[in-house]
Design a protein around this motif. Structure first.
Motif, short mmCIF file in Angstrom:
data_model
loop_
_atom_site.label_atom_id
_atom_site.label_comp_id
_atom_site.label_asym_id
_atom_site.label_seq_id
_atom_site.Cartn_x
_atom_site.Cartn_y
_atom_site.Cartn_z
N TYR A 37 27.73 27.97 -50.73
CA TYR A 37 26.33 27.82 -51.09
C TYR A 37 26.22 26.65 -52.05
CZ TYR A 37 25.74 32.53 -49.18
OH TYR A 37 25.72 33.62 -48.35
N ARG A 45 19.45 28.80 -54.79
CA ARG A 45 20.75 28.59 -54.17
C ARG A 45 20.58 28.76 -52.65
NH1 ARG A 45 25.72 31.52 -57.09
NH2 ARG A 45 24.60 30.49 -58.80
N ARG A 50 29.05 29.38 -43.53
CA ARG A 50 29.83 30.60 -43.72
C ARG A 50 30.69 30.84 -42.50
NH1 ARG A 50 24.66 34.65 -44.07
NH2 ARG A 50 23.85 34.27 -41.97
N TYR A 94 29.00 26.66 -54.63
CA TYR A 94 29.56 27.97 -54.97
C TYR A 94 30.19 28.61 -53.74
CZ TYR A 94 26.62 27.65 -59.15
OH TYR A 94 26.02 27.26 -60.32
N CYS A 95 31.30 29.26 -53.98
CA CYS A 95 31.97 30.03 -52.95
C CYS A 95 31.56 31.49 -53.10
CB CYS A 95 33.48 29.88 -53.12
SG CYS A 95 34.50 30.93 -52.10
N LYS A 96 31.41 32.18 -51.98
CA LYS A 96 31.07 33.59 -52.02
C LYS A 96 31.92 34.37 -51.03
CE LYS A 96 27.16 36.80 -51.76
NZ LYS A 96 25.71 36.97 -51.45
N ILE A 98 32.01 37.82 -49.08
CA ILE A 98 31.06 38.85 -48.68
C ILE A 98 31.81 39.96 -47.96
CG2 ILE A 98 28.99 39.31 -47.30
CD1 ILE A 98 28.48 36.21 -47.48
N ASP A 108 30.61 42.04 -52.93
CA ASP A 108 30.44 40.59 -52.80
C ASP A 108 30.79 39.94 -54.13
OD1 ASP A 108 27.36 40.88 -50.84
OD2 ASP A 108 29.45 41.26 -50.31
N TYR A 109 31.40 38.77 -54.05
CA TYR A 109 31.86 38.09 -55.26
C TYR A 109 31.55 36.60 -55.17
CZ TYR A 109 34.42 42.42 -55.87
OH TYR A 109 34.75 43.75 -56.01
N TRP A 110 31.22 36.02 -56.31
CA TRP A 110 30.92 34.60 -56.42
C TRP A 110 31.99 33.87 -57.22
CZ3 TRP A 110 27.01 32.10 -53.98
CH2 TRP A 110 25.92 32.84 -53.54
#
Length: 120
Positions: A37, A45, A50, A94-96, A98, A108-110
């Motif tokens: 993102y 954002r 993905r 930013y990496c996420k 899911i 889920d983590y950022w």
């Protein structure tokens, strides 16, 4: 705990390339989908790209044909190859993760973000 750490951002001239990496660490069994993102000041954002654990991908229209997302499931790492960069690609990326499966459940983590600046 799960941590996502991005790297690879920086300053590049328009038309240039950068490769972002994001490595997830911690007590992770698997991550369903990993995404990139980006955000610029004053804007929400937005999803850039993905990829699922099976390799299915989708991209925002503005980066199709220029960016490529890939992942290494064994390393819980996702990459974003960015070519033909434009000034409007300037943002914090930013990496996420899911649907990360951990001993404590699914979540889920950022990541903390990495800055990309494209000069004209």
């Amino acid at each position: 705990q799960v941590q996502l750490v991005e790297s690879g951002g920086g300053l590049v001239q328009a038309g240039g390339s950068l490769r972002l990496s994001c490595a997830a660490s911690g007590s992770i069994f698997s991550i369903n989908t990993m995404g990139w993102y980006r955000q610029v000041p004053g804007k929400q954002r937005e999803l850039v790209a993905r990829i699922t654990s099976g390799g299915s991908t989708n991209y925002v229209d503005s980066v199709k044909g220029r960016f490529t997302i890939s992942r290494d499931n064994a390393k819980n790492t996702v990459y974003l190859q960015m070519n033909s960069l434009k000034p409007e690609d300037t943002a914090v990326y930013y990496c996420k993760g899911i649907g990360a499966v951990t001993p404590f459940g699914i979540g889920d983590y950022w990541g903390q973000g990495t800055r990309v600046t494209v000069s004209s």
